[in-house]
Design a protein around this motif. Structure first.
Motif, mmCIF file in Angstrom:
data_model
loop_
_atom_site.group_PDB
_atom_site.id
_atom_site.type_symbol
_atom_site.label_atom_id
_atom_site.label_comp_id
_atom_site.label_asym_id
_atom_site.label_seq_id
_atom_site.Cartn_x
_atom_site.Cartn_y
_atom_site.Cartn_z
ATOM 1 N N ASN A 167 86.051 -18.054 48.101
ATOM 2 C CA ASN A 167 87.503 -18.043 48.801
ATOM 3 C C ASN A 167 87.297 -19.061 49.821
ATOM 4 O O ASN A 167 86.407 -19.162 50.321
ATOM 5 C CB ASN A 167 87.926 -16.717 49.419
ATOM 6 C CG ASN A 167 86.765 -16.290 50.642
ATOM 7 O OD1 ASN A 167 85.593 -15.813 50.167
ATOM 8 N ND2 ASN A 167 87.286 -16.490 51.934
ATOM 9 N N TYR A 168 88.603 -19.767 50.021
ATOM 10 C CA TYR A 168 88.774 -20.548 51.299
ATOM 11 C C TYR A 168 89.863 -19.929 52.081
ATOM 12 O O TYR A 168 91.085 -19.564 51.674
ATOM 13 C CB TYR A 168 89.012 -21.984 51.167
ATOM 14 C CG TYR A 168 89.526 -22.762 52.322
ATOM 15 C CD1 TYR A 168 88.632 -22.940 53.248
ATOM 16 C CD2 TYR A 168 90.957 -23.305 52.372
ATOM 17 C CE1 TYR A 168 89.177 -23.747 54.116
ATOM 18 C CE2 TYR A 168 91.296 -24.084 53.460
ATOM 19 C CZ TYR A 168 90.218 -24.081 54.554
ATOM 20 O OH TYR A 168 90.554 -24.892 55.703
ATOM 21 N N LEU A 169 89.439 -19.223 53.170
ATOM 22 C CA LEU A 169 90.372 -18.108 54.017
ATOM 23 C C LEU A 169 90.586 -16.988 52.979
ATOM 24 O O LEU A 169 89.804 -16.555 52.467
ATOM 25 C CB LEU A 169 91.597 -19.209 54.370
ATOM 26 C CG LEU A 169 91.191 -20.319 55.371
ATOM 27 C CD1 LEU A 169 92.632 -21.001 55.598
ATOM 28 C CD2 LEU A 169 90.616 -20.029 56.636
ATOM 29 N N GLY A 170 91.810 -16.598 52.923
ATOM 30 C CA GLY A 170 92.080 -15.497 52.120
ATOM 31 C C GLY A 170 92.210 -14.058 52.536
ATOM 32 O O GLY A 170 92.209 -13.318 51.811
ATOM 33 N N ALA A 171 92.253 -13.843 53.982
ATOM 34 C CA ALA A 171 92.202 -12.289 54.395
ATOM 35 C C ALA A 171 93.455 -11.571 53.881
ATOM 36 O O ALA A 171 93.418 -10.630 53.420
ATOM 37 C CB ALA A 171 91.905 -12.083 55.855
ATOM 38 N N THR A 172 94.616 -12.216 53.948
ATOM 39 C CA THR A 172 95.649 -11.638 53.653
ATOM 40 C C THR A 172 95.822 -11.546 52.169
ATOM 41 O O THR A 172 96.094 -10.255 51.569
ATOM 42 C CB THR A 172 96.950 -12.553 54.037
ATOM 43 O OG1 THR A 172 97.093 -12.555 55.469
ATOM 44 C CG2 THR A 172 98.587 -11.848 53.711
ATOM 45 N N TYR A 173 95.519 -12.398 51.355
ATOM 46 C CA TYR A 173 95.585 -12.262 49.820
ATOM 47 C C TYR A 173 94.597 -11.499 49.288
ATOM 48 O O TYR A 173 94.940 -10.588 48.518
ATOM 49 C CB TYR A 173 95.308 -13.765 49.262
ATOM 50 C CG TYR A 173 95.724 -13.656 47.801
ATOM 51 C CD1 TYR A 173 96.920 -13.751 47.101
ATOM 52 C CD2 TYR A 173 94.452 -13.542 46.872
ATOM 53 C CE1 TYR A 173 97.074 -14.235 45.815
ATOM 54 C CE2 TYR A 173 94.903 -13.529 45.426
ATOM 55 C CZ TYR A 173 95.861 -13.893 44.857
ATOM 56 O OH TYR A 173 96.158 -13.924 43.569
#
Length: 281
Positions: A167-173
């Protein structure tokens, strides 16, 4: 050398100056490449061989004691810096590539030729991050499953051969059930592993039978912070038996890891590829 599972591994003559081990290149295999609507993408072979199994780097050295894995991320956006990372970092360091690099395929193949296992980065929705900041292929929960599936198809077709995604970022998704299920179903369908720095898709990965690992820490880019965090990583590995770090590329990061890794053996810790830390169903 032809391995028992049909993989072709080439040993490049000469010793790696940092690790003392020969770099091993694994060539892309035509049997594990499919042509799709967005280009060539990794696929599971007719005999069941997965890209994860074929393109991961085998661990070397003593892996019975404390082990550390490092994935350096955001490669490809600066070709000069990327080439430097490929050339000077120990081959046990895994490399992940930003999908918007204009030369991503050749850079990923160069990294594999140098003995590194490689991953593609998937930009995903995170708190406070705009869709524009993630680029046109960013995975967003409000886009719906069909639109995100198309974006995943494009992301995985950025190169024909790699072992993993991350992942690159992605806490919400990653925290959205249907979205994480789509993500892991796609990893499973393509035979890929997944390294996660959110820790939010472990359950979905287990449900889909995807090789999965979670990072222990995400390091900063400042050399002082990186050096301190790498030393902390050693202590964590000694306490827990293993530790996994992700760090975003910079010149300072490259030089810090290069120097730090040369001293690991004397500290009783072994550097291993990130794939060695993934739980395989």
């Amino acid at each position: 050398d032809t391995l028992s599972d049909g993989r072709l591994r080439i040993t490049i003559p000469g010793q790696d100056t940092d690790t003392g081990t020969a770099s091993k290149a694994i060539l892309p295999l035509s049997a594990l490449i499919a042509e799709g609507p967005y280009g060539a993408t990794p696929r599971i072979g007719d005999d069941g061989t997965t890209p994860f199994a074929a393109y991961r780097r085998p661990s070397s050295g003593n892996t019975s004691g404390s082990t550390i894995a490092i994935m350096v991320s955001r490669l490809g956006l600066d070709p000069r810096l990327t080439r430097n990372a490929i050339d000077v970092l120990p081959p046990e360091v895994s490399l992940s590539f930003a999908p918007y690099s204009s030369d991503i395929e050749s850079l990923m193949m160069a990294a594999m030729a140098a003995g590194h296992e490689v991953a593609i980065e998937l930009p995903m929705e995170a708190p406070g991050i705009s869709a524009n900041a993630l680029g046109p292929a960013g995975l967003m929960t409000d886009r719906g499953l069909e639109a995100n599936a198309k974006r995943l198809g494009w992301l995985l077709a950025r190169a024909p051969a790699f072992a993993m995604a991350t992942n690159y970022l992605g806490a919400t998704y990653s925290s959205d059930g249907p979205s994480s299920a789509l993500l892991m179903a796609t990893m499973k369908a393509h035979g890929l592993g997944y390294l996660d720095d959110t820790g939010l898709v472990a359950s979905s990965a287990g449900d889909h039978g995807v090789p999965y690992g979670k990072t222990t820490i995400v390091l900063g880019r400042d050399r002082g912070d990186v050096t301190s965090s790498l030393d902390q990583l050693v202590q964590t590995a000694r306490t827990n038996g293993q530790a996994v770090a992700k760090v975003y590329i910079s010149a300072e990061v490259i030089s810090a890891i290069q120097e730090w890794s040369s001293e690991l053996e004397t500290r009783g810790v072994t550097l291993v590829p990130a794939s060695a830390m993934l739980q395989i169903p």
